[in-house]
Write an enzyme that holds these catalytic residues in place. Structure first.
Site, PDB file in Angstrom:
ATOM      1  N   HIS A 141      49.130  32.941  47.239  1.00 13.34           N
ATOM      2  CA  HIS A 141      48.483  31.682  46.842  1.00 13.34           C
ATOM      3  C   HIS A 141      48.888  31.264  45.432  1.00 13.34           C
ATOM      4  O   HIS A 141      49.179  32.108  44.579  1.00 13.34           O
ATOM      5  CB  HIS A 141      46.959  31.732  47.029  1.00 13.34           C
ATOM      6  CG  HIS A 141      46.193  32.554  46.049  1.00 13.34           C
ATOM      7  ND1 HIS A 141      45.033  33.222  46.383  1.00 13.34           N
ATOM      8  CD2 HIS A 141      46.388  32.819  44.727  1.00 13.34           C
ATOM      9  CE1 HIS A 141      44.574  33.840  45.311  1.00 13.34           C
ATOM     10  NE2 HIS A 141      45.367  33.616  44.297  1.00 13.34           N
ATOM     11  N   GLU A 166      45.541  28.574  49.522  1.00 14.69           N
ATOM     12  CA  GLU A 166      45.680  29.793  50.309  1.00 14.69           C
ATOM     13  C   GLU A 166      46.672  29.565  51.452  1.00 14.69           C
ATOM     14  O   GLU A 166      47.046  28.417  51.734  1.00 14.69           O
ATOM     15  CB  GLU A 166      44.297  30.178  50.881  1.00 14.69           C
ATOM     16  CG  GLU A 166      43.218  30.402  49.824  1.00 14.69           C
ATOM     17  CD  GLU A 166      43.321  31.761  49.125  1.00 14.69           C
ATOM     18  OE1 GLU A 166      44.349  32.448  49.243  1.00 14.69           O
ATOM     19  OE2 GLU A 166      42.341  32.137  48.451  1.00 14.69           O
TER      20      GLU A 166
HETATM   21  C1  F6R Z   1      43.811  31.304  38.670  1.00 23.84           C
HETATM   22  C2  F6R Z   1      44.656  31.029  39.813  1.00 23.84           C
HETATM   23  C3  F6R Z   1      45.043  32.106  40.769  1.00 23.84           C
HETATM   24  C4  F6R Z   1      45.563  33.359  40.060  1.00 23.84           C
HETATM   25  C5  F6R Z   1      45.940  34.441  41.064  1.00 23.84           C
HETATM   26  C6  F6R Z   1      46.364  35.722  40.384  1.00 23.84           C
HETATM   27  O1  F6R Z   1      43.599  30.142  37.915  1.00 23.84           O
HETATM   28  O2  F6R Z   1      45.028  29.908  40.011  1.00 23.84           O
HETATM   29  O3  F6R Z   1      46.033  31.615  41.641  1.00 23.84           O
HETATM   30  O4  F6R Z   1      46.667  33.019  39.279  1.00 23.84           O
HETATM   31  O5  F6R Z   1      44.864  34.704  41.901  1.00 23.84           O
HETATM   32  O6  F6R Z   1      45.273  36.287  39.727  1.00 23.84           O
HETATM   33  P1  F6R Z   1      45.468  37.490  38.686  1.00 23.84           P
HETATM   34  O7  F6R Z   1      46.237  36.925  37.552  1.00 23.84           O
HETATM   35  O8  F6R Z   1      44.080  37.882  38.245  1.00 23.84           O
HETATM   36  O9  F6R Z   1      46.211  38.552  39.396  1.00 23.84           O
END
Ligand code: F6R
Length: 254
Positions: free
Chosen positions: A150, A155
């Site tokens: 995503h 998603e």
């Molecule tokens: C957050 C967002 C999400 C995150 C992704 C990765 O603003 O848009 O797409 O970038 O879920 O999350 P982390 O960085 O916590 O692994």
């Protein structure tokens, strides 16, 4: 969408460490803001961009950059966050990790909704956010990536035409985000996210960051697909002419 869905090859930059990768991206943003003090930044939350934000804070403290005239649009925000979890809102995250530590004017920082908004499944219109973004465009968009590919909270199954809207989070995203909550039950089930079209049509430059072995499979999908594959929303980035994927060696799919 753009140019009959012409496919582009993203640039790839893989670094030995999270730190080196974050510094590389932080420096690009500092240079951009110095060249264009009223730059418009598209921002992500989560663990991934923390190193970049900390680079920006340090650069500000060293007086190497000012964010006084910068405008920001965040990718997403939860809906109906319980009040005990206020500090899990993405607005809180941005304030804590960046906005309160630099000279940005909070009036120039935007989110697609307020995290405490009541869930209203009938509210279909989040077009105000897209209109604002279309007006200013995004000079630089930072993206993280989910293990399921995503981007934002777009998603698997999301269409290329998607705009800012209310979305249910998938079980895998709820599981991944439950690390910040006492139980999986407490994780909000919905968010408002910029759509894939919002991102592709308005970003002049996109940098997708991916760190750690959990992100490798999603990056593999991005590298191995030859066109947009709905099962991996990140493959939408193949339709944008100016994308750089920045990863560490654990996430390197090559
Ligand atoms: C957050 C967002 C999400 C995150 C992704 C990765 O603003 O848009 O797409 O970038 O879920 O999350 P982390 O960085 O916590 O692994």
């Amino acid at each position: 969408m753009n140019n009959e869905n012409k496919i582009y090859k993203p640039n790839f930059k893989c670094f030995e460490s999270y730190q080196q990768a974050s510094d590389f991206v932080g420096k690009i943003i500092v240079d951009l803001v110095n060249q264009k003090p009223n730059a418009v930044l598209g921002l992500a939350t989560g663990d991934t961009p923390l190193g970049v934000y900390s680079f920006l804070v340090k650069a500000y403290e060293k007086k190497e950059v000012s964010f006084k005239n910068v405008k920001t649009f965040n990718l997403d925000e939860y809906v109906e966050l319980k009040s005990i979890y206020k500090d899990q809102s993405y607005a809180f995250f941005m304030s804590h990790n960046l906005f309160s530590k630099v000279d940005i004017n909070l009036k120039n920082t935007f989110f697609p909704n307020k995290s405490e908004d009541k869930l209203d499944l009938n509210k279909k219109d989040y077009s105000e956010y897209d209109k604002e973004i279309e007006k200013t465009k995004l000079d630089f968009q930072i993206l993280g990536i989910g293990q399921n590919g995503h981007i934002g909270f777009n998603e698997p199954g999301t269409s290329l035409e998607s705009k800012t809207r209310l979305v249910p989070l998938t079980d895998s995203t709820i599981k991944a985000n439950s690390r910040f909550f006492a139980s999986e039950n407490d994780v909000p089930k919905y968010a408002v996210t910029m759509g894939i079209q919002t991102i592709l049509a308005n970003s002049k430059q996109i940098v997708l960051l991916a760190f750690g072995k959990n992100k490798k499979e999603a990056l593999k999908a991005l590298v191995n697909n030859k066109s947009f594959n709905k099962d991996w929303p990140c493959t939408a980035l193949l339709l944008h002419p100016n994308v750089t994927i920045v990863c560490d060696k654990e996430a390197n799919p090559l």
